[in-house]
Design a protein around this motif. Structure first.
Motif, short mmCIF file in Angstrom:
data_model
loop_
_atom_site.label_atom_id
_atom_site.label_comp_id
_atom_site.label_asym_id
_atom_site.label_seq_id
_atom_site.Cartn_x
_atom_site.Cartn_y
_atom_site.Cartn_z
N ALA A 354 53.36 43.23 50.35
CA ALA A 354 54.19 44.31 49.77
C ALA A 354 55.62 44.06 50.22
CB ALA A 354 53.70 45.67 50.27
N PRO A 355 56.35 43.18 49.52
CA PRO A 355 57.68 42.80 49.98
C PRO A 355 58.78 43.77 49.55
CG PRO A 355 57.09 41.46 48.10
CD PRO A 355 55.94 42.41 48.34
N LYS A 356 60.02 43.36 49.83
CA LYS A 356 61.18 44.21 49.54
C LYS A 356 61.32 44.54 48.06
CE LYS A 356 64.41 42.41 53.05
NZ LYS A 356 65.65 41.60 53.14
N ASP A 357 60.81 43.67 47.18
CA ASP A 357 61.09 43.85 45.75
C ASP A 357 60.30 45.00 45.12
OD1 ASP A 357 58.55 43.03 44.83
OD2 ASP A 357 59.15 40.95 44.61
N GLY A 358 59.36 45.60 45.86
CA GLY A 358 58.70 46.82 45.38
C GLY A 358 57.37 46.62 44.69
N PHE A 359 56.97 45.35 44.43
CA PHE A 359 55.66 45.11 43.81
C PHE A 359 54.64 44.81 44.90
CE2 PHE A 359 58.45 44.11 40.22
CZ PHE A 359 57.82 44.81 39.20
N PHE A 360 53.45 45.32 44.73
CA PHE A 360 52.35 44.98 45.63
C PHE A 360 51.61 43.81 44.99
CE2 PHE A 360 48.32 44.96 47.67
CZ PHE A 360 48.54 45.47 48.94
N TYR A 361 51.60 42.67 45.68
CA TYR A 361 51.01 41.45 45.10
C TYR A 361 49.61 41.21 45.67
CZ TYR A 361 55.77 40.42 43.65
OH TYR A 361 57.03 40.48 43.08
N VAL A 362 48.67 40.96 44.78
CA VAL A 362 47.35 40.48 45.18
C VAL A 362 47.21 39.09 44.58
CG1 VAL A 362 44.87 40.89 45.11
CG2 VAL A 362 46.44 42.83 45.22
N ILE A 363 47.02 38.10 45.45
CA ILE A 363 47.03 36.70 45.02
C ILE A 363 45.75 36.02 45.48
CG2 ILE A 363 48.24 34.50 45.45
CD1 ILE A 363 50.82 36.29 45.59
N ASP A 364 45.19 35.19 44.62
CA ASP A 364 44.02 34.39 44.98
C ASP A 364 44.47 33.37 46.03
OD1 ASP A 364 42.19 32.18 45.03
OD2 ASP A 364 41.29 32.99 43.19
N ARG A 365 43.92 33.47 47.24
CA ARG A 365 44.47 32.62 48.29
C ARG A 365 43.90 31.20 48.25
NH1 ARG A 365 41.04 35.94 51.59
NH2 ARG A 365 39.50 34.69 52.69
N VAL A 366 42.93 30.96 47.38
CA VAL A 366 42.42 29.60 47.22
C VAL A 366 43.31 28.83 46.23
CG1 VAL A 366 40.42 28.18 46.63
CG2 VAL A 366 40.10 30.42 47.73
N SER A 367 43.64 29.49 45.12
CA SER A 367 44.40 28.80 44.07
C SER A 367 45.89 29.14 44.08
CB SER A 367 43.85 29.19 42.70
OG SER A 367 44.11 30.58 42.47
N GLY A 368 46.25 30.25 44.72
CA GLY A 368 47.65 30.69 44.68
C GLY A 368 47.99 31.45 43.41
N LYS A 369 47.00 31.71 42.56
CA LYS A 369 47.28 32.39 41.28
C LYS A 369 47.38 33.90 41.47
CE LYS A 369 47.11 28.95 38.26
NZ LYS A 369 47.54 28.00 39.30
N LEU A 370 48.30 34.49 40.74
CA LEU A 370 48.46 35.95 40.78
C LEU A 370 47.23 36.63 40.21
CD1 LEU A 370 50.53 38.37 41.18
CD2 LEU A 370 50.91 38.18 38.73
N ILE A 371 46.70 37.60 40.94
CA ILE A 371 45.62 38.43 40.40
C ILE A 371 46.23 39.70 39.80
CG2 ILE A 371 43.56 39.78 40.97
CD1 ILE A 371 42.97 37.64 43.15
N SER A 372 47.11 40.34 40.56
CA SER A 372 47.79 41.53 40.02
C SER A 372 49.04 41.82 40.83
CB SER A 372 46.86 42.74 40.05
OG SER A 372 46.50 43.02 41.39
N ALA A 373 49.97 42.54 40.23
CA ALA A 373 51.18 42.99 40.91
C ALA A 373 51.62 44.28 40.24
CB ALA A 373 52.28 41.94 40.80
N GLU A 374 51.69 45.34 41.01
CA GLU A 374 52.13 46.64 40.47
C GLU A 374 53.11 47.26 41.44
OE1 GLU A 374 51.43 47.87 37.53
OE2 GLU A 374 49.94 46.34 36.98
N PRO A 375 54.04 48.08 40.92
CA PRO A 375 55.03 48.70 41.81
C PRO A 375 54.40 49.74 42.74
CG PRO A 375 55.35 49.42 39.54
CD PRO A 375 54.27 48.38 39.51
N PHE A 376 54.72 49.67 44.03
CA PHE A 376 54.22 50.68 44.97
C PHE A 376 55.29 51.70 45.34
CE2 PHE A 376 56.02 49.09 48.99
CZ PHE A 376 56.31 47.77 48.66
N VAL A 377 56.54 51.45 44.91
CA VAL A 377 57.61 52.46 44.95
C VAL A 377 58.27 52.36 43.57
CG1 VAL A 377 58.06 52.18 47.44
CG2 VAL A 377 59.35 50.81 45.78
N PRO A 378 59.16 53.29 43.21
CA PRO A 378 59.84 53.14 41.91
C PRO A 378 60.59 51.81 41.87
CG PRO A 378 60.20 55.33 42.81
CD PRO A 378 59.54 54.54 43.89
#
Ligand code: HEC
Length: 710
Positions: A354-378
């Motif tokens: 959950a970095p500074k940019d406001g999106f919560f990232y869930v990433i496949d740690r085997v492939s590095g592919k994005l699973i999902s990213a949604e804003p956790f603040v506006p």
């Protein structure tokens, strides 16, 4: 003149040897002679007796499986012991191994403490302040340390990685991790990665405030020799060190090589033993301004990326870049936590950030592919992250080739900074110390040159900061403890916090979430509902991440009190009033280790009072000095002493200091460096006139406080 308040008393390691020899039970001093396999102790499935790493284990979930302290008996949780710490940053996470607690505070001063009683065993001071030279100006001390098989590892402000003997505190080895001319410092915790023959220690550094080319390095835990180094930005495109650098070089344009590119690895590092991947977060570019740095073109790999390398070789495996071509300082360095999640009925090996940019990232740690990213603040700089390309869809006008952007949310101060989140495998939720803050950005690159004075300057102006207008909370900058369901990408509950900078988070097997706040409370919440189930008045602000462990078979929870770095100097404009409201004085506040247990029987003395504002009978306002003084103060001093001279970080509140009224004392401290060994940098390069402007400005700020203002 009283300028050495709070100077720490150090015991020597030699004296400790004698004290320990006198004890009947030697294990109380040193722990058992040989413990279980060290790799097993650091594994995510370890039983929770030790808290052996930053985040407890290799996956860094900030979760303790211990459940003796639970929702059912939390009312009996009492202070078991407290231990006073010397002046200096204390917003750090300790570790506990074999019943001994190790905490690195201030400028990497390591304290070894009996974890069951709070008795100090030894202290090691690496004298980082004296060695850091001009990099002392970059602030601010370490956030944590690492352990492996009888050794401790800590980074320093002057760029050393030091190994200490865990029993004695004696130095085992030390390496310089970056060239002295880098504008850099180490504040992050080193991470240990077990290997087939022992372990390696991985460390990056903080910087991006001057010309530097980012990297992360692995050293052998045994003797400190370098095993591998991975650069996060390319060097000479004609001579790439490896295929990853050749790939990265194609994404940079313009004059970037003059500036080094930045991309420091200052915080998040995790290790996945199943794939042998070291996974780390890369920071912002230098300078931040994309137009200046890269002619407004290119993604600029691997800035703002989560990168996986093979632990055995340091070779590139994959990356996921959160903010291609960053121009807002959105670094992807917040803690990376590994977990196995069931998402839409399928078990996935993921990492979460959950970095500074406001999106919560869930990433496949085997492939590095994005699973999902949604804003956790506006979030208003991008409308969403495209699930197919994995790239953010930027809002028109979010960049600033000309003029000023509309208010964007979040900003470099939000949406989540270094205080770590926690993930509970029990509830499947992450708990994030989240921040709501919006501001406008504009280009400040005209006539810009990299600063040689260690002034943080990314050639970007950030103005008019305020809380997100559309947030669920107040319209000013605000903080919350946010329980976020990473599988569903939605909030489970939120608790509004008194200020926007708050503490790191611990989740436990007792169904609890612990967090401290700047108003001095250490609180426990029901991990499922967010209900406040316990709170303790710590009598000092809390920003440090709590931990849990067992000593002598008993479960304890520990947190340190005292201010650390409240993200950035200008953040003080918002945090400052809160600090005034809670009458927190960085100098006199109680910096302590607080340790809690069921039926603990310790108590704290009353809260210290802020020092009175010294008299300054000769002071006459000098209006002509105000503006230059305020500007010079903001540029050189606010990082540590707080914007508007309100002390919000670890350095003293200069409105309560006896030094500014005396020109000689002020010169001795600021020009001659009388307090360098205590962490106050020397500013011999400041012209006399500028120093006197600052002094006059500070005396004006003192007068305002004395007459009841801020
Ligand atoms: C990197 C952080 C940092 C920066 C930047 C910094 N200081 Fe300090 N300063 C400190 C620390 C830490 C202390 C406390 C030292 C001690 O414990 O004696 C201190 C102490 C002082 C003191 C003595 C206060 C007292 O009552 O003991 C003065 C005066 C001071 N600083 C002025 C300045 C001025 C003026 C600037 C800017 C030109 C500045 N400082 C920049 C960290 C910093």
């Amino acid at each position: 003149m009283r300028i050495h308040q709070g100077r720490p008393r150090y015991k020597t390691a030699g004296a400790l040897g004698l004290a320990c020899a006198g004890l009947l039970v030697l294990t109380q001093c040193h722990g058992p002679p040989s413990g279980p396999d060290p790799a097993a102790r650091l594994s995510d499935s370890a039983d929770g007796t030790d808290w052996g790493a930053y985040g407890r284990s290799l996956g860094a979930q900030h979760f303790s499986p211990l459940g003796d302290i639970a929702t059912g008996n939390i009312a009996q949780l009492k202070l078991a012991w407290h231990h006073d710490l010397p002046f200096g940053n204390s917003a750090t996470e300790p570790i506990v191994v074999d019943g001994v607690m190790y905490a690195a505070t201030g400028l990497s001063i390591v304290h070894a403490i009996d974890a069951a009683t709070g008795r100090e065993l030894w202290v090691h001071d690496p004298h980082a302040a004296e060695r850091a030279g001009i990099n002392l100006r970059l602030g601010w001390g370490v956030r944590g340390l690492a352990w492996w098989d009888g050794k401790l590892f800590v980074g320093t402000q002057d760029g050393r990685l030091i190994a200490l003997d865990a029993k004695t505190g004696d130095e085992a080895w030390s390496v310089q991790t970056y060239p002295k001319d880098y504008a850099a410092f180490i504040s992050g915790a080193p991470r240990v990665v077990p290997t087939s023959t022992g372990a390696m220690v991985i460390i990056g550094y903080g910087g991006s405030t001057g010309v530097s080319r980012g990297y992360v390095t692995a050293y052998d835990a045994k003797d400190g020799h370098q095993l591998w180094r991975f650069y996060t930005v390319p060097g000479d495109p004609a001579h790439p060190e490896n295929p990853a650098m050749a790939m990265a070089a194609k994404t940079w344009f313009g004059d970037w090589r003059q500036y080094g590119g930045g991309g420091d690895v200052w915080n998040a590092i995790a290790y996945d033993p199943e794939t042998h991947s070291v996974i780390f977060g890369v920071g912002s570019p230098y300078p931040w301004n994309h137009r200046l740095r890269s002619a407004s073109r290119g993604d600029n790999l691997f800035i703002d990326a989560i990168v996986a390398v093979d632990a055995r070789t340091g070779a590139y495996k994959w990356h996921y870049q959160t903010v291609p071509g960053d121009t807002w300082d959105f670094d992807a360095t917040m803690d990376i936590e590994l977990a196995d999640l069931t998402i839409a009925g399928v078990k996935r090996k993921v990492l979460m950030q959950a970095p500074k940019d406001g999106f919560f990232y869930v990433i496949d740690r085997v492939s590095g592919k994005l699973i999902s990213a949604e804003p956790f603040v506006p979030v208003t700089w991008a409308s969403r992250v495209d699930p197919t390309t994995g790239r953010p869809v930027e809002m028109p006008g979010a960049r600033f080739p000309v003029g000023t952007t509309p208010k964007l949310s979040p900003t470099p101060l939000a949406a989540h900074n270094w205080p770590p989140m926690a993930f509970s495998p029990q509830t499947g939720l992450t708990y994030i110390p989240a921040v709501h803050f919006a501001a406008s950005f504009s280009d400040a690159s005209k006539g810009w040159k990299p600063s040689t004075e260690r002034i943080s300057d990314g050639a970007v102006n950030m103005v008019g900061g305020e809380g997100a207008a559309t947030g669920p909370l107040a319209t000013h900058a605000s903080g919350e403890l946010l329980a976020w369901d990473p599988a569903r990408q939605q909030a489970a509950w939120r608790v509004s916090q008194p200020t926007y900078v708050n503490g790191g988070v611990l989740a436990t097997g007792g169904g609890l979430v612990f967090q401290g706040t700047v108003d001095g409370f250490f609180s426990a919440y029901d991990a499922r509902s967010g209900k406040l189930v316990w709170r303790y008045d710590g009598k000092a602000p809390i920003m440090a991440p709590p931990i849990a462990f067992r000593a002598g078979g008993k479960e304890y929870v520990t947190v340190l009190t005292g201010l650390g770095m409240a993200y950035a100097g200008n953040a003080a404009a918002i945090q400052g009033p809160a600090i005034n409201r809670y009458a927190i004085d960085p100098r006199s506040q109680a910096r302590r280790v607080l340790t809690f247990a069921i039926d603990g029987a310790d108590s704290l003395p009353p809260s210290p009072k802020p020092a009175p504002v010294p008299a300054d009978a000769d002071f006459k306002p000098e209006p002509a000095r105000m503006m230059p003084g305020a500007i010079a103060y903001a540029g050189h001093c606010a990082t540590c002493h707080g914007a508007l001279a309100v002390g919000i970080n670890y350095a003293p509140d200069l409105r309560r200091s006896p030094v500014p009224p005396s020109a000689d004392a002020f010169r001795a401290v600021v020009h001659d460096g009388a307090l360098v060994s205590q962490g106050m940098p020397k500013f011999a390069d400041l012209p006399d006139q500028t120093r006197e402007d600052i002094r006059s400005y500070l005396r004006t700020r003192m007068a305002a406080l004395r007459s009841g203002g801020n």
